[in-house]
Enzyme design. Sequence first.
Site, PDB file in Angstrom:
ATOM      1  CB  SER A  97      -3.204   0.098   1.847  1.00 40.30           C
ATOM      2  OG  SER A  97      -1.917  -0.364   1.508  1.00 40.30           O
ATOM      3  CD  GLU A 144       0.208   1.209   8.809  1.00 38.75           C
ATOM      4  OE1 GLU A 144       0.187   0.210   8.070  1.00 38.75           O
ATOM      5  OE2 GLU A 144      -0.776   1.960   8.988  1.00 38.75           O
ATOM      6  CG  HIS A 200      -0.813  -2.300   6.120  1.00 44.34           C
ATOM      7  ND1 HIS A 200      -0.898  -0.925   6.018  1.00 44.34           N
ATOM      8  CD2 HIS A 200      -1.127  -2.791   4.888  1.00 44.34           C
ATOM      9  CE1 HIS A 200      -1.233  -0.607   4.785  1.00 44.34           C
ATOM     10  NE2 HIS A 200      -1.388  -1.716   4.083  1.00 44.34           N
TER      11      HIS A 200
END
Length: 505
Positions: free
Chosen positions: A210, A324, A413
Amino acid sequence: MKKTGLLLLSSMLAVSAHAAPQVATANGMAEGTLEASGVASYKGIPYAAPPVGQLRWKAPQPAAKWQGVLKADRFGARCMQLPLYGDMVFRSNGVSEDCLFLNVWTPARSAQEKLPVLVYFYGGGFAAGDGSEPRYDGESMAAKGIVTLTVNYRLNVFGFLAHPALSKEAPHRSSGNYGLMDQAAALQWVKQNIAAFGGDPSRVTIAGESAGSYSVSAQMINPQAKNLIAGAIGESGSLLGLNEPASLESAEQKGAGFARSIGAPALATLRKLPAQKLLESAQASGIWFSAIRDGYVIPRAPVAMYEAGQQARVPLLAGWNSQEGHYRQIFKDNEPSEALFAEHLQNLYGDKAAAARLAYGGEVKQAATHLASDLFIGHGAWKWIDTHARTSGKPVYRYYYTHARPGQEGAAHAVEIEYALGNLATNKVYAWTAEDYALSAQMQDYFANFVKTGNPNGAGLPEWPQAGNGAASGPARLMRLGVPSAAASADDEARQRFLDAGARR
């Protein structure tokens, strides 16, 4: 380094079951802990001076030397942040501006071993995260023969505030990106010190998830860092996404407006504000401080720099997860339907809405999930992979992670982190199965092989093909990481090309 110095470093790293391991760094002696696995850990080592007082919003300065032996047996404070994410677990010693620490895990028994090195940057939107989080723990990777580090870096308003007065006082005449400067300073520390821990400073792979992945893409074009790395791993995201980093001028205006809004227009006043008050004011302002195109750390638009081949030309392993984003982000509380999806696409793309639906083909829930994922983070990862494959001349390995945690829906995610780093057991929330542990062992082997050789492939693993480039050589190739894992052709070329051609903004 003189021969006597090498002998000293070698002897200081020597460990036994009866003594705490010690190592001589450039700043002084540090004493770590010998774990049951045989890995030596050194926690809370300062790599730069505390960025407090007049050093708030300045480039990281050298750490002071210390006398005696530093007890490096506990994590230092995490950088200033609010509790933003429910999945973050910290083992650090509170929150502080004095937070520029790193942690080292090494399996080496002497300074002569020259093992490959992995430096991992945590995620958290450049607003939260810490090197002490159990999911990033380096012991498991170190047990694979890799000297592993996690690095703290400044966050939020402390790490990314730009302001005209800050730019004026800086030797490089820009401001912002202090968190990225911290990461580069840590890499400089690694170059200077990692041999003492048995690591090879010429074999450093940087990695992150990320915001950590965004950081990897940034350090690959940062003049202060790009020559210090030999490989890169990016999990979910890059600076080459649909929303490019803001210019220095616009970031300065935003920063000056923020300062005025909290009654501290002068830099001296800003520097005197208590850290917690400043942090809470930033949160209340609604401003998200992040990486910018400052002309120094990020000299030009990242896409332009990668297209010109100005990034670190090193092997890259990168990808993202299958969920995601989620179709609920598109439909909110409404039942998914073609009509609502068409309306959403119309709002986003106007007269290109029909082309968007064609690119995002298939059943509406899945199409909307793909769109939400791409707009959030997937397209930026794709653009990074695609561009680096075309311009670097180095191998690129792409993955698509598809396995959900036990009892969860979809590969959301950040769920792959514990799998990739061999840290499932540190997360007590989920009832991990033998299937989960088998996938984790496979993923960790892929990542470890890449750190060691620039190629994830190895004995007993499904063959992972190089990504290639879809535009030049047919469908791009990738590894679908899941149960089971298997090489495949990418099926997202149409939608990524649509975004790249007509939806960048």
